[in-house]
Design a protein around this motif. Structure first.
Motif, short mmCIF file in Angstrom:
data_model
loop_
_atom_site.label_atom_id
_atom_site.label_comp_id
_atom_site.label_asym_id
_atom_site.label_seq_id
_atom_site.Cartn_x
_atom_site.Cartn_y
_atom_site.Cartn_z
N VAL A 53 0.85 -1.19 0.00
CA VAL A 53 0.00 0.00 0.00
C VAL A 53 0.89 1.23 0.00
CG1 VAL A 53 -1.81 1.28 1.22
CG2 VAL A 53 -1.80 -1.24 1.29
N THR A 54 0.67 2.12 -0.97
CA THR A 54 1.30 3.43 -0.93
C THR A 54 0.25 4.40 -0.39
OG1 THR A 54 0.63 4.16 -3.14
CG2 THR A 54 2.66 2.86 -2.98
N GLY A 55 0.68 5.45 0.28
CA GLY A 55 -0.27 6.40 0.84
C GLY A 55 -0.97 5.88 2.09
N ALA A 56 -0.34 4.95 2.77
CA ALA A 56 -0.94 4.30 3.94
C ALA A 56 -1.10 5.23 5.14
CB ALA A 56 -0.11 3.09 4.35
N THR A 57 -0.40 6.35 5.15
CA THR A 57 -0.48 7.25 6.30
C THR A 57 -1.55 8.31 6.13
OG1 THR A 57 1.26 8.69 5.41
CG2 THR A 57 1.96 6.90 6.89
N GLY A 58 -2.18 8.35 4.99
CA GLY A 58 -3.25 9.31 4.74
C GLY A 58 -4.59 8.82 5.26
N PHE A 59 -5.63 9.60 4.98
CA PHE A 59 -6.97 9.28 5.48
C PHE A 59 -7.48 7.95 4.92
CE2 PHE A 59 -11.59 9.40 5.10
CZ PHE A 59 -11.94 9.60 6.43
N VAL A 60 -7.52 7.83 3.61
CA VAL A 60 -8.03 6.61 2.99
C VAL A 60 -7.09 5.44 3.28
CG1 VAL A 60 -8.63 5.48 0.81
CG2 VAL A 60 -9.28 7.86 1.21
N GLY A 61 -5.80 5.67 3.12
CA GLY A 61 -4.81 4.62 3.35
C GLY A 61 -4.86 4.06 4.76
N SER A 62 -5.01 4.91 5.74
CA SER A 62 -5.05 4.44 7.13
C SER A 62 -6.28 3.58 7.39
CB SER A 62 -4.99 5.62 8.10
OG SER A 62 -6.12 6.46 7.96
N HIS A 63 -7.40 3.92 6.77
CA HIS A 63 -8.60 3.10 6.91
C HIS A 63 -8.42 1.75 6.21
CE1 HIS A 63 -10.34 6.76 8.45
NE2 HIS A 63 -11.39 6.06 8.83
N LEU A 64 -7.74 1.75 5.09
CA LEU A 64 -7.45 0.51 4.39
C LEU A 64 -6.53 -0.37 5.24
CD1 LEU A 64 -7.60 -1.31 1.90
CD2 LEU A 64 -5.69 0.00 0.95
N ILE A 65 -5.51 0.21 5.84
CA ILE A 65 -4.60 -0.54 6.70
C ILE A 65 -5.36 -1.16 7.86
CG2 ILE A 65 -2.65 -0.33 8.32
CD1 ILE A 65 -1.88 -0.33 5.31
N LYS A 66 -6.27 -0.42 8.43
CA LYS A 66 -7.09 -0.96 9.53
C LYS A 66 -7.86 -2.19 9.06
CE LYS A 66 -10.79 0.30 12.71
NZ LYS A 66 -11.69 1.37 13.16
N ALA A 67 -8.47 -2.12 7.88
CA ALA A 67 -9.24 -3.25 7.35
C ALA A 67 -8.32 -4.43 7.01
CB ALA A 67 -10.03 -2.82 6.13
N LEU A 68 -7.19 -4.14 6.40
CA LEU A 68 -6.25 -5.21 6.04
C LEU A 68 -5.67 -5.90 7.27
CD1 LEU A 68 -4.30 -3.59 3.06
CD2 LEU A 68 -5.86 -5.55 2.95
N LEU A 75 -2.29 4.70 -3.31
CA LEU A 75 -3.11 5.79 -2.79
C LEU A 75 -2.30 7.05 -2.54
CD1 LEU A 75 -5.12 3.68 -0.16
CD2 LEU A 75 -5.92 4.45 -2.41
N ALA A 76 -1.01 7.00 -2.75
CA ALA A 76 -0.16 8.15 -2.48
C ALA A 76 -0.48 9.29 -3.44
CB ALA A 76 1.31 7.77 -2.61
N SER A 77 -0.44 10.49 -2.90
CA SER A 77 -0.69 11.67 -3.74
C SER A 77 0.00 12.88 -3.12
CB SER A 77 -2.18 11.94 -3.88
OG SER A 77 -2.73 12.26 -2.64
N SER A 78 0.13 13.89 -3.93
CA SER A 78 0.64 15.16 -3.46
C SER A 78 -0.41 16.21 -3.84
CB SER A 78 1.98 15.49 -4.10
OG SER A 78 2.42 16.76 -3.68
N TYR A 79 -1.17 16.63 -2.87
CA TYR A 79 -2.28 17.52 -3.17
C TYR A 79 -2.07 18.94 -2.68
CZ TYR A 79 -3.59 16.03 1.55
OH TYR A 79 -3.58 15.74 2.88
N GLY A 80 -0.83 19.30 -2.40
CA GLY A 80 -0.50 20.67 -2.09
C GLY A 80 -0.69 21.09 -0.65
N ARG A 81 -1.00 20.19 0.22
CA ARG A 81 -1.15 20.53 1.64
C ARG A 81 0.21 20.89 2.20
NH1 ARG A 81 -3.31 16.39 6.19
NH2 ARG A 81 -3.10 17.77 7.95
N LYS A 82 0.29 21.94 2.96
CA LYS A 82 1.54 22.45 3.55
C LYS A 82 2.39 23.04 2.45
CE LYS A 82 1.53 19.32 7.45
NZ LYS A 82 2.25 18.36 8.21
#
Length: 79
Positions: free
Chosen positions: A5-20, A72-79
């Protein structure tokens, strides 16, 4: 099954990790060293973590055989 999983530390990724984490799958994630792990902290004992800024990513794919890759990794300009 080996799941990357890429993007595992984000909102969607963290929920996926929980399910997995409730499955018998082997979970692998890629992240940056500075990533905030607070959303997945309780699952880290079940996860193999690759810090992509410290390793050659091609080595990860040479050493591991992934059955599934969820990007799921992305760069959406936050920060």
């Amino acid at each position: 099954m080996n799941v990357l999983v890429t993007g595992a530390t984000g909102f969607v990724g963290s929920h996926l990790i929980k399910a997995l984490s409730l499955t018998e799958n082997n979970i692998f994630i890629t992240k940056r060293t500075a990533s905030d792990l607070s959303k997945i902290d309780e699952y880290l004992k079940q996860i193999t973590v690759f810090n992509i800024d410290l390793i050659d990513l091609s080595e990860v794919f040479q050493k591991q055989n992934f059955n599934v890759i969820i990007h799921l990794a992305s760069s959406y300009g936050r920060k």
